[in-house]
Scaffold this motif. Sequence first.
Motif, PDB file in Angstrom:
ATOM      1  N   MET A   1       8.693 -13.364  -1.644  1.00 36.18           N
ATOM      2  CA  MET A   1       8.238 -14.757  -1.600  1.00 36.18           C
ATOM      3  C   MET A   1       7.583 -15.071  -0.260  1.00 36.18           C
ATOM      4  O   MET A   1       6.525 -15.706  -0.205  1.00 36.18           O
ATOM      5  N   ILE A   2       8.218 -14.613   0.826  1.00 36.96           N
ATOM      6  CA  ILE A   2       7.625 -14.830   2.158  1.00 36.96           C
ATOM      7  C   ILE A   2       6.281 -14.121   2.260  1.00 36.96           C
ATOM      8  O   ILE A   2       5.314 -14.654   2.822  1.00 36.96           O
ATOM      9  N   LEU A   3       6.196 -12.912   1.703  1.00 34.40           N
ATOM     10  CA  LEU A   3       4.934 -12.171   1.717  1.00 34.40           C
ATOM     11  C   LEU A   3       3.845 -12.920   0.959  1.00 34.40           C
ATOM     12  O   LEU A   3       2.695 -12.993   1.397  1.00 34.40           O
ATOM     13  N   ASP A   4       4.212 -13.519  -0.194  1.00 36.63           N
ATOM     14  CA  ASP A   4       3.228 -14.288  -0.963  1.00 36.63           C
ATOM     15  C   ASP A   4       2.770 -15.530  -0.209  1.00 36.63           C
ATOM     16  O   ASP A   4       1.611 -15.929  -0.285  1.00 36.63           O
ATOM     17  N   PHE A   5       3.698 -16.167   0.510  1.00 41.42           N
ATOM     18  CA  PHE A   5       3.322 -17.351   1.287  1.00 41.42           C
ATOM     19  C   PHE A   5       2.325 -17.004   2.391  1.00 41.42           C
ATOM     20  O   PHE A   5       1.413 -17.773   2.688  1.00 41.42           O
ATOM     21  N   LEU A   6       2.523 -15.841   3.011  1.00 39.51           N
ATOM     22  CA  LEU A   6       1.679 -15.464   4.145  1.00 39.51           C
ATOM     23  C   LEU A   6       0.380 -14.800   3.725  1.00 39.51           C
ATOM     24  O   LEU A   6      -0.586 -14.810   4.482  1.00 39.51           O
ATOM     25  N   ALA A   7       0.348 -14.202   2.534  1.00 42.75           N
ATOM     26  CA  ALA A   7      -0.841 -13.465   2.109  1.00 42.75           C
ATOM     27  C   ALA A   7      -1.957 -14.428   1.726  1.00 42.75           C
ATOM     28  O   ALA A   7      -1.721 -15.474   1.110  1.00 42.75           O
ATOM     29  N   GLU A   8      -3.179 -14.072   2.095  1.00 42.52           N
ATOM     30  CA  GLU A   8      -4.333 -14.886   1.706  1.00 42.52           C
ATOM     31  C   GLU A   8      -4.632 -14.717   0.216  1.00 42.52           C
ATOM     32  O   GLU A   8      -4.937 -15.677  -0.477  1.00 42.52           O
ATOM     33  N   ARG A   9      -4.568 -13.494  -0.248  1.00 40.65           N
ATOM     34  CA  ARG A   9      -4.797 -13.225  -1.666  1.00 40.65           C
ATOM     35  C   ARG A   9      -3.452 -13.050  -2.359  1.00 40.65           C
ATOM     36  O   ARG A   9      -2.723 -12.110  -2.096  1.00 40.65           O
ATOM     37  N   LYS A  10      -3.116 -13.967  -3.218  1.00 36.81           N
ATOM     38  CA  LYS A  10      -1.805 -13.959  -3.873  1.00 36.81           C
ATOM     39  C   LYS A  10      -1.941 -13.252  -5.217  1.00 36.81           C
ATOM     40  O   LYS A  10      -2.368 -13.844  -6.204  1.00 36.81           O
ATOM     41  N   SER A  11      -1.570 -11.980  -5.238  1.00 36.56           N
ATOM     42  CA  SER A  11      -1.680 -11.176  -6.450  1.00 36.56           C
ATOM     43  C   SER A  11      -0.406 -10.378  -6.650  1.00 36.56           C
ATOM     44  O   SER A  11       0.384 -10.180  -5.719  1.00 36.56           O
ATOM     45  N   ILE A  12      -0.196  -9.928  -7.879  1.00 31.41           N
ATOM     46  CA  ILE A  12       0.973  -9.133  -8.223  1.00 31.41           C
ATOM     47  C   ILE A  12       0.552  -8.078  -9.231  1.00 31.41           C
ATOM     48  O   ILE A  12      -0.303  -8.337 -10.094  1.00 31.41           O
ATOM     49  N   SER A  13       1.098  -6.897  -9.104  1.00 30.48           N
ATOM     50  CA  SER A  13       0.738  -5.821 -10.021  1.00 30.48           C
ATOM     51  C   SER A  13       1.426  -6.018 -11.372  1.00 30.48           C
ATOM     52  O   SER A  13       2.357  -6.828 -11.516  1.00 30.48           O
ATOM     53  N   HIS A  14       0.959  -5.245 -12.356  1.00 28.03           N
ATOM     54  CA  HIS A  14       1.514  -5.325 -13.704  1.00 28.03           C
ATOM     55  C   HIS A  14       2.996  -4.951 -13.703  1.00 28.03           C
ATOM     56  O   HIS A  14       3.833  -5.627 -14.322  1.00 28.03           O
ATOM     57  N   THR A  15       3.343  -3.879 -12.993  1.00 22.48           N
ATOM     58  CA  THR A  15       4.743  -3.427 -12.943  1.00 22.48           C
ATOM     59  C   THR A  15       5.624  -4.423 -12.206  1.00 22.48           C
ATOM     60  O   THR A  15       6.737  -4.739 -12.643  1.00 22.48           O
ATOM     61  N   ASP A  16       5.129  -4.916 -11.074  1.00 24.60           N
ATOM     62  CA  ASP A  16       5.911  -5.889 -10.307  1.00 24.60           C
ATOM     63  C   ASP A  16       6.145  -7.168 -11.103  1.00 24.60           C
ATOM     64  O   ASP A  16       7.208  -7.794 -11.000  1.00 24.60           O
ATOM     65  N   CYS A  17       5.177  -7.570 -11.884  1.00 19.90           N
ATOM     66  CA  CYS A  17       5.316  -8.765 -12.725  1.00 19.90           C
ATOM     67  C   CYS A  17       6.424  -8.551 -13.763  1.00 19.90           C
ATOM     68  O   CYS A  17       7.240  -9.449 -14.005  1.00 19.90           O
ATOM     69  N   ALA A  18       6.450  -7.350 -14.368  1.00 18.76           N
ATOM     70  CA  ALA A  18       7.495  -7.045 -15.353  1.00 18.76           C
ATOM     71  C   ALA A  18       8.875  -7.031 -14.709  1.00 18.76           C
ATOM     72  O   ALA A  18       9.847  -7.563 -15.265  1.00 18.76           O
ATOM     73  N   VAL A  19       8.975  -6.444 -13.510  1.00 15.07           N
ATOM     74  CA  VAL A  19      10.258  -6.397 -12.805  1.00 15.07           C
ATOM     75  C   VAL A  19      10.713  -7.806 -12.436  1.00 15.07           C
ATOM     76  O   VAL A  19      11.891  -8.160 -12.569  1.00 15.07           O
ATOM     77  N   GLN A  20       9.778  -8.628 -11.973  1.00 14.14           N
ATOM     78  CA  GLN A  20      10.105 -10.006 -11.597  1.00 14.14           C
ATOM     79  C   GLN A  20      10.607 -10.794 -12.804  1.00 14.14           C
ATOM     80  O   GLN A  20      11.603 -11.525 -12.727  1.00 14.14           O
ATOM     81  N   MET A  21       9.923 -10.642 -13.935  1.00 13.62           N
ATOM     82  CA  MET A  21      10.347 -11.328 -15.150  1.00 13.62           C
ATOM     83  C   MET A  21      11.722 -10.850 -15.591  1.00 13.62           C
ATOM     84  O   MET A  21      12.585 -11.660 -15.972  1.00 13.62           O
ATOM     85  N   TYR A  22      11.955  -9.536 -15.525  1.00  8.91           N
ATOM     86  CA  TYR A  22      13.226  -8.976 -15.957  1.00  8.91           C
ATOM     87  C   TYR A  22      14.381  -9.574 -15.161  1.00  8.91           C
ATOM     88  O   TYR A  22      15.383 -10.033 -15.735  1.00  8.91           O
TER      89      TYR A  22
END
Length: 249
Positions: A1-22
């Motif tokens: 979450m901290i990384l997303d706040f600091l990153a200019e481009r807020k993106s997530i990979s397909h695998t990371d999205c599945a893990v986050q949802m799980y």
Amino acid sequence: MILDFLAERKSISHTDCAVQMYFSILLSDIQSLLLAVMAYDCYVAICNPLLYMVTMSKQRCRQLVAGACVVGLVDAMIQTCLTFQLSFCRSNVINHYFCDVPQLMALSCSDYSLIEIALFALACFITISSFMTILLSYVCIFSTILQIHSAEGRHKPFSTCACHLTAVVISYGTALFIYLRPISPYSTEIDKIASVFYMLVIPMLNPLIYSLRNREVKVALRKTRNKLLTTVRSVGQWKWENSIPSPWQ
């Protein structure tokens, strides 16, 4: 979450999205089921106090907690696998703070009607079964408390389940606000705010809510309250004394 706040481009990979949802589904399910287990624990403690040590033994508590975790693991796995079986050919922008089932289905270009029914049935089974367990437990608890004639005798059962009841009201109150309010053009933005409250604020409040039964925490809160009241009174008295004109002026 901290990384997303600091990153200019807020993106997530397909695998990371599945893990986050799980993990979001898993922890939400476990939270709902544990609230039901704690309601049953309160029911046994208040309605059958003489059999409490037998009914809620350490082995039984381990079994109930393990059962909640297993059900959460299975449900999260099924929902994640069914969701990511869909083909996504529309926009890759998720209109949410995290990967959630409704937002990903909105990006799918395949027919997901059967999957939607299956996911809805799973969610309803866990949510309704947990809520009905809590509701029936508290109906029995309140009926038992009302049969107690002394005020002191009623106070102790209320203090036993007050923290749990507070957590239930906050948790299910937010869920009811999300799913039972009328649909409006601003529903997506409201869902974002409600999801942040449900996923972050409530879990942060839970340790404070459950620690209110701790005697040391109560003493510390009373000391803090007394200090604040003393400070406010001293500041108010100082202002009042300085507002009185001197007879020599």
